[in-house]
Design an enzyme around this catalytic site. Structure first.
Site, PDB file in Angstrom:
ATOM      1  N   ASN A   9      -3.079   1.594  -1.344  1.00 29.70           N
ATOM      2  CA  ASN A   9      -3.689   0.266  -1.219  1.00 29.70           C
ATOM      3  C   ASN A   9      -5.028   0.445  -0.516  1.00 29.70           C
ATOM      4  OD1 ASN A   9      -4.389  -2.362  -0.699  1.00 29.70           O
ATOM      5  ND2 ASN A   9      -2.791  -2.727   0.840  1.00 29.70           N
ATOM      6  N   TRP A  10      -6.109   0.355  -1.298  1.00 28.55           N
ATOM      7  CA  TRP A  10      -7.442   0.605  -0.727  1.00 28.55           C
ATOM      8  C   TRP A  10      -7.907  -0.570   0.131  1.00 28.55           C
ATOM      9  CZ3 TRP A  10     -10.726   2.827  -5.441  1.00 28.55           C
ATOM     10  CH2 TRP A  10     -10.126   4.008  -5.885  1.00 28.55           C
ATOM     11  N   LYS A  11      -7.250  -1.692   0.036  1.00 34.62           N
ATOM     12  CA  LYS A  11      -7.684  -2.926   0.722  1.00 34.62           C
ATOM     13  C   LYS A  11      -9.154  -3.199   0.378  1.00 34.62           C
ATOM     14  CE  LYS A  11      -4.292  -1.918   4.235  1.00 34.62           C
ATOM     15  NZ  LYS A  11      -3.739  -2.263   5.517  1.00 34.62           N
ATOM     16  N   HIS A  98       1.381  -8.954   0.429  1.00 35.38           N
ATOM     17  CA  HIS A  98       1.051  -8.016   1.510  1.00 35.38           C
ATOM     18  C   HIS A  98       0.954  -8.799   2.825  1.00 35.38           C
ATOM     19  CE1 HIS A  98      -1.192  -5.234   4.019  1.00 35.38           C
ATOM     20  NE2 HIS A  98      -0.758  -4.281   3.208  1.00 35.38           N
ATOM     21  N   GLU A 100      -1.040  -8.805   5.127  1.00 42.31           N
ATOM     22  CA  GLU A 100      -2.354  -9.357   5.471  1.00 42.31           C
ATOM     23  C   GLU A 100      -2.579 -10.682   4.753  1.00 42.31           C
ATOM     24  OE1 GLU A 100      -4.434  -5.739   4.576  1.00 42.31           O
ATOM     25  OE2 GLU A 100      -3.523  -4.840   6.350  1.00 42.31           O
ATOM     26  N   GLU A 172       7.503  -3.277   4.628  1.00 36.31           N
ATOM     27  CA  GLU A 172       6.324  -3.007   5.445  1.00 36.31           C
ATOM     28  C   GLU A 172       6.439  -3.777   6.763  1.00 36.31           C
ATOM     29  OE1 GLU A 172       2.915  -1.351   2.977  1.00 36.31           O
ATOM     30  OE2 GLU A 172       2.563  -3.461   3.261  1.00 36.31           O
ATOM     31  N   GLY A 178      -1.373  -0.238   9.678  1.00 39.97           N
ATOM     32  CA  GLY A 178      -2.704   0.039  10.216  1.00 39.97           C
ATOM     33  C   GLY A 178      -2.731   0.255  11.715  1.00 39.97           C
ATOM     34  N   SER A 217       1.605   2.953   8.258  1.00 44.16           N
ATOM     35  CA  SER A 217       1.123   4.162   8.941  1.00 44.16           C
ATOM     36  C   SER A 217       1.765   5.446   8.427  1.00 44.16           C
ATOM     37  CB  SER A 217       1.307   4.018  10.454  1.00 44.16           C
ATOM     38  OG  SER A 217       0.539   2.937  10.943  1.00 44.16           O
ATOM     39  N   GLY A 238      -1.847   2.733   3.062  1.00 49.40           N
ATOM     40  CA  GLY A 238      -3.143   2.106   3.299  1.00 49.40           C
ATOM     41  C   GLY A 238      -4.180   3.150   3.680  1.00 49.40           C
ATOM     42  N   GLY A 239      -4.420   3.287   4.976  1.00 53.20           N
ATOM     43  CA  GLY A 239      -5.493   4.154   5.486  1.00 53.20           C
ATOM     44  C   GLY A 239      -5.483   5.559   4.902  1.00 53.20           C
TER      45      GLY A 239
HETATM   46  C1  PEP Z   1      -0.685  -1.123   3.765  1.00 50.33           C
HETATM   47  O1  PEP Z   1      -1.826  -1.533   3.672  1.00 50.33           O
HETATM   48  O2  PEP Z   1       0.186  -1.577   2.995  1.00 50.33           O
HETATM   49  C2  PEP Z   1      -0.366  -0.118   4.770  1.00 50.33           C
HETATM   50  C3  PEP Z   1       0.857   0.299   4.857  1.00 50.33           C
HETATM   51  O3  PEP Z   1      -1.408   0.334   5.549  1.00 50.33           O
HETATM   52  P1  PEP Z   1      -1.391   1.632   6.511  1.00 50.33           P
HETATM   53  O4  PEP Z   1      -0.806   2.765   5.710  1.00 50.33           O
HETATM   54  O5  PEP Z   1      -2.810   1.868   6.865  1.00 50.33           O
HETATM   55  O6  PEP Z   1      -0.535   1.299   7.686  1.00 50.33           O
END
Ligand code: PEP
Length: 259
Positions: A9-11, A98, A100, A172, A178, A217, A238-239
């Site tokens: 997930n590049w956000k 998600h 967010e 999640e 994040g 994470s 994500g990251g």
């Molecule tokens: C996400 O955006 O769904 C996520 C899990 O982010 P991260 O891996 O950065 O925690």
């Protein structure tokens, strides 16, 4: 046997040139790794990059996914993008709900809206990746499993799951996204097993074929421990999906857990 899915997930990160470079780097890094047969891989760029990233993915088995869509088919919904529009890009997946979008930005989406989005995605031929997860306050109050039951049940009202691509779930925990704080493998397994049990009650034996991803994470070094859990079927990343090296290492670490 459920084939794990690793979805990046590049956000709202990267520009188009960097997105293309990332795809090229992931393709080069994976080389002959058994992507597609043993582990499925997807990238979810910002909506505006879906078409060009679809081009960048041509000839590879890496799938394309969107980060969101709107549930109406068409009309006066300025700024929104319908499920059919997303499907036109060649996307297979779309993330829905998600954290967010539930808690931070946009419409502060509620379970009713997510239910409508799930149905719209399915109608357009997309496989939805439905995110569920508790906040830190809910975990401290020992409400985690109740929250998961509620979010899953509400999302699936009037929604039939009859094939594995009708639904991918992503557990999640909001406190792990994040933040660098990852759920323990035991916490992840407990939540995933709970979701699968509830899904079995709602949809029947197909629950054993539905993939439940962990997100929060995930990094190359903690991948193996999480992916080894019996009810964890991949990750929403994500990251660590923003750099070819870390994304590829997460994929190869997942492959390695399959023996
Ligand atoms: C996400 O955006 O769904 C996520 C899990 O982010 P991260 O891996 O950065 O925690």
């Amino acid at each position: 046997m459920r084939r794990p899915l690793i979805a990046g997930n590049w956000k709202m990160n990267l520009d188009l040139a960097r997105g293309r470079d990332l795809v090229a780097g992931v393709r080069a890094g994976l080389g002959s790794a058994d992507v597609g047969t043993q582990v499925e891989v997807a990238v979810c760029p910002p909506t505006i990059y879906l078409f060009p990233i679809a081009e960048a993915l041509q000839g590879s088995l890496i799938r394309l996914g969107a980060q969101d869509l709107y549930y109406e088919a068409s009309g006066a919904y300025t700024g929104e993008v319908s499920a059919t529009m997303v499907a036109e890009t060649g996307a297979k997946y779309t993330i829905i709900g998600h954290s967010e979008r539930r808690h931070t930005i946009g419409h502060l989406e509620d379970d009713r809206m997510l239910n409508l989005k799930l149905k719209a995605a399915h109608q357009a031929g997309l496989a939805p990746i439905l995110c569920v997860g508790e906040t830190i306050d809910e975990r401290r109050a020992e409400q985690t499993l109740d929250v998961l039951t509620f979010q899953l049940t509400a999302a699936l009202v009037g929604y039939g799951v009859t094939s594995p691509d009708d639904l991918v779930l992503a557990y999640e925990p909001v406190w792990a996204i994040g933040t660098g704080e990852v759920a323990t493998p035991e916490q992840a397994q407990e939540a995933h097993a709970h979701l699968r049990n509830r899904l079995r009650e709602l949809a029947g034996p197909i629950a054993d074929e539905v993939r439940i991803l962990y997100g929060g994470s995930v990094k190359p070094d903690n991948t193996a421990a999480i992916m080894k859990q019996p009810d964890v079927d991949g990750g929403l990343i994500g990251g660590a999906s923003l750099k070819p090296d870390s994304f590829v290492r997460i994929i190869t670490a997942t492959l390695a857990t399959l023996g």
